[in-house]
Motif scaffolding. Structure first.
Motif, PDB file in Angstrom:
ATOM      1  N   TYR A 129      36.635  21.406  37.957  1.00  0.00           N
ATOM      2  CA  TYR A 129      35.345  22.082  38.120  1.00  0.00           C
ATOM      3  C   TYR A 129      35.159  23.028  36.943  1.00  0.00           C
ATOM      4  O   TYR A 129      35.844  24.038  36.818  1.00  0.00           O
ATOM      5  N   ASP A 130      34.235  22.671  36.046  1.00  0.00           N
ATOM      6  CA  ASP A 130      33.993  23.401  34.792  1.00  0.00           C
ATOM      7  C   ASP A 130      32.715  24.215  34.937  1.00  0.00           C
ATOM      8  O   ASP A 130      31.650  23.817  34.459  1.00  0.00           O
ATOM      9  N   ASN A 131      32.813  25.368  35.597  1.00  0.00           N
ATOM     10  CA  ASN A 131      31.635  26.203  35.804  1.00  0.00           C
ATOM     11  C   ASN A 131      31.505  27.209  34.659  1.00  0.00           C
ATOM     12  O   ASN A 131      32.445  27.924  34.329  1.00  0.00           O
ATOM     13  N   GLU A 132      30.327  27.208  34.040  1.00  0.00           N
ATOM     14  CA  GLU A 132      30.092  28.038  32.861  1.00  0.00           C
ATOM     15  C   GLU A 132      28.696  28.649  32.923  1.00  0.00           C
ATOM     16  O   GLU A 132      27.859  28.263  33.748  1.00  0.00           O
ATOM     17  N   HIS A 133      28.446  29.594  32.030  1.00  0.00           N
ATOM     18  CA  HIS A 133      27.117  30.188  31.890  1.00  0.00           C
ATOM     19  C   HIS A 133      26.316  29.296  30.941  1.00  0.00           C
ATOM     20  O   HIS A 133      26.187  29.563  29.746  1.00  0.00           O
ATOM     21  N   TRP A 134      25.800  28.210  31.502  1.00  0.00           N
ATOM     22  CA  TRP A 134      25.047  27.223  30.741  1.00  0.00           C
ATOM     23  C   TRP A 134      24.139  26.465  31.712  1.00  0.00           C
ATOM     24  O   TRP A 134      24.276  26.600  32.934  1.00  0.00           O
ATOM     25  N   PRO A 135      23.197  25.689  31.213  1.00  0.00           N
ATOM     26  CA  PRO A 135      22.251  25.013  32.106  1.00  0.00           C
ATOM     27  C   PRO A 135      22.903  24.021  33.061  1.00  0.00           C
ATOM     28  O   PRO A 135      22.341  23.714  34.119  1.00  0.00           O
ATOM     29  N   ALA A 165      40.701  24.314  38.334  1.00  0.00           N
ATOM     30  CA  ALA A 165      39.619  25.271  38.116  1.00  0.00           C
ATOM     31  C   ALA A 165      39.557  25.611  36.634  1.00  0.00           C
ATOM     32  O   ALA A 165      40.578  25.922  36.020  1.00  0.00           O
ATOM     33  N   ALA A 166      38.357  25.580  36.063  1.00  0.00           N
ATOM     34  CA  ALA A 166      38.191  25.883  34.641  1.00  0.00           C
ATOM     35  C   ALA A 166      37.001  26.816  34.439  1.00  0.00           C
ATOM     36  O   ALA A 166      36.009  26.460  33.786  1.00  0.00           O
ATOM     37  N   PRO A 167      37.061  28.018  34.981  1.00  0.00           N
ATOM     38  CA  PRO A 167      35.933  28.943  34.848  1.00  0.00           C
ATOM     39  C   PRO A 167      35.842  29.495  33.425  1.00  0.00           C
ATOM     40  O   PRO A 167      36.813  30.037  32.894  1.00  0.00           O
ATOM     41  N   ALA A 168      34.701  29.375  32.804  1.00  0.00           N
ATOM     42  CA  ALA A 168      34.535  29.870  31.434  1.00  0.00           C
ATOM     43  C   ALA A 168      34.440  31.388  31.431  1.00  0.00           C
ATOM     44  O   ALA A 168      33.900  32.002  32.362  1.00  0.00           O
ATOM     45  N   THR A 169      34.932  31.993  30.362  1.00  0.00           N
ATOM     46  CA  THR A 169      34.841  33.449  30.268  1.00  0.00           C
ATOM     47  C   THR A 169      33.388  33.913  30.148  1.00  0.00           C
ATOM     48  O   THR A 169      33.070  35.053  30.489  1.00  0.00           O
ATOM     49  N   ASN A 170      32.493  33.023  29.689  1.00  0.00           N
ATOM     50  CA  ASN A 170      31.097  33.446  29.549  1.00  0.00           C
ATOM     51  C   ASN A 170      30.372  33.580  30.893  1.00  0.00           C
ATOM     52  O   ASN A 170      29.204  33.985  30.932  1.00  0.00           O
ATOM     53  N   LEU A 171      31.062  33.285  32.009  1.00  0.00           N
ATOM     54  CA  LEU A 171      30.467  33.551  33.316  1.00  0.00           C
ATOM     55  C   LEU A 171      30.177  35.040  33.489  1.00  0.00           C
ATOM     56  O   LEU A 171      29.309  35.421  34.282  1.00  0.00           O
ATOM     57  N   VAL A 172      30.889  35.883  32.747  1.00  0.00           N
ATOM     58  CA  VAL A 172      30.629  37.318  32.869  1.00  0.00           C
ATOM     59  C   VAL A 172      29.223  37.664  32.382  1.00  0.00           C
ATOM     60  O   VAL A 172      28.676  38.705  32.768  1.00  0.00           O
ATOM     61  N   ASP A 173      28.608  36.805  31.553  1.00  0.00           N
ATOM     62  CA  ASP A 173      27.241  37.066  31.113  1.00  0.00           C
ATOM     63  C   ASP A 173      26.255  36.940  32.271  1.00  0.00           C
ATOM     64  O   ASP A 173      25.175  37.541  32.240  1.00  0.00           O
ATOM     65  N   ALA A 174      26.615  36.127  33.275  1.00  0.00           N
ATOM     66  CA  ALA A 174      25.790  36.024  34.479  1.00  0.00           C
ATOM     67  C   ALA A 174      26.132  37.132  35.472  1.00  0.00           C
ATOM     68  O   ALA A 174      25.255  37.624  36.191  1.00  0.00           O
ATOM     69  N   LEU A 175      27.405  37.527  35.492  1.00  0.00           N
ATOM     70  CA  LEU A 175      27.850  38.558  36.430  1.00  0.00           C
ATOM     71  C   LEU A 175      27.575  39.968  35.923  1.00  0.00           C
ATOM     72  O   LEU A 175      27.235  40.866  36.694  1.00  0.00           O
ATOM     73  N   ARG A 176      27.750  40.160  34.627  1.00  0.00           N
ATOM     74  CA  ARG A 176      27.532  41.470  33.994  1.00  0.00           C
ATOM     75  C   ARG A 176      26.729  41.258  32.704  1.00  0.00           C
ATOM     76  O   ARG A 176      27.280  41.267  31.617  1.00  0.00           O
ATOM     77  N   PRO A 177      25.419  41.025  32.816  1.00  0.00           N
ATOM     78  CA  PRO A 177      24.603  40.761  31.623  1.00  0.00           C
ATOM     79  C   PRO A 177      24.782  41.848  30.567  1.00  0.00           C
ATOM     80  O   PRO A 177      24.901  43.031  30.882  1.00  0.00           O
TER      81      PRO A 177
END
Length: 310
Positions: A129-135, A165-177
């Protein structure tokens, strides 16, 4: 035939002992239908045999086309500890290889639909599961990654598959803009590595963006791995590597330095060699010779003569 009271008591004792033993095994190993990654030998700086890998089918195909004998590529990826991203009618695991066929999803919704519709190739053994801050990952999944990773893990385990699990570090841009350059520190401070590792079998740390800063790469991977293993001592941890993170071409020597800085910490690596695509519009690869040279360096094989990175 009638048994004496003594014989009956003895048989009851044996049955109780067997039952107790079964209960002990279940308590120690967890649910019997939850698969476990194959155990990894202790890390070694002189061989790739102990290294676990994640690799896409496209990268693997390009490596095989670039590798004159195929031995370097097979040495790394012809093993159950290599998770080859494949499926969707384009099977990428060579015939006779022992790699672990793995399906990849960047959306929980897509994963759920595939499993509900019985659309996974029956040869698949693991799901990433590759969840990232992307479309490609829905906004709701980006802003609640721990919940969706837990849901994905539960769903995958119910189907008796390994969960990566492969959560991208850029998920923080959605969590902490507005986090910007502090993404690695914010990822750690939010406790994402530990919270997500708690439900996974394998955790990939997408650290490849720090390859050009070995100290940052090593500090992030070391701290995130410690966090993950406190939450789940059985987790297998993989560190991301790339020939062109965010489109910046990186040489094999630089990738090798980053990888070796954490070799005693992690179980292996995800070798990315991306080409420009909808998922990575800024990518400048592929660079299969760089990827192959990286494998040789990590395995301490003599490098191939000629320019790298084409």
């Amino acid at each position: 035939m009638r048994r004496s009271r003594a014989q009956a008591a003895a048989l009851l004792g044996v049955a109780a002992a067997v039952l107790a033993g079964c209960l002990v095994v279940t308590a120690r190993t967890g649910a019997p239908d939850r698969p476990q990654p194959s155990p990894s030998p202790a890390p070694s700086a002189t061989t790739t045999a102990a290294v676990s890998w994640i690799v896409s089918g496209r990268t693997l195909g390009r490596l095989l086309a670039t590798d004159p004998t195929g031995r370097t590529t097979a040495r790394s990826f012809d093993t159950p500890d290599a998770y080859v991203l494949t499926g969707d009618g384009d099977w990428a695991v060579p015939d006779g290889w022992h790699s672990t066929p793995t399906a990849s999803f960047d959306s929980y919704a897509a994963l759920e639909a595939a499993l509900r519709g019985n659309r996974l190739d029956p040869r698949i053994k693991a799901v990433l599961y590759d969840n990232e801050h992307w479309p490609q990952t829905p906004a709701a999944e980006q802003t609640d990654p721990v919940r969706y990773d837990r849901m994905a893990a539960d769903l995958v385990h119910r189907h008796h598959l390994l969960f990566i699990a492969a959560p991208a570090t850029n998920l923080v841009d959605a969590l902490r803009p507005g986090t910007g350059a502090g993404a690695f520190d914010t990822f750690l401070s939010l406790g994402l590595a530990g919270d997500i590792a708690r439900h996974a079998d394998v955790l990939d740390l997408q650290a490849q963006g720090a390859e050009d800063n070995p100290a940052l790469f090593a500090s992030f991977v070391t701290a995130a791995t410690a966090q993950a293993r406190r939450a789940n001592p059985r987790i297998k941890v993989i560190a991301g590597l790339s020939t062109n993170p965010s489109g910046r071409a990186v040489g094999a020597a630089q990738i090798d330095r980053a990888a070796r800085a954490v070799r005693a910490i992690v179980d292996g690596y995800w070798l990315n060699d991306p080409a420009a695509s909808a998922a990575c519009p800024g990518c400048t690869g592929p660079y299969p010779r760089t990827a192959l040279d990286t494998l040789r360096r990590l395995g301490q094989e003599p490098p191939e003569t000629g320019p790298s990175g084409s």
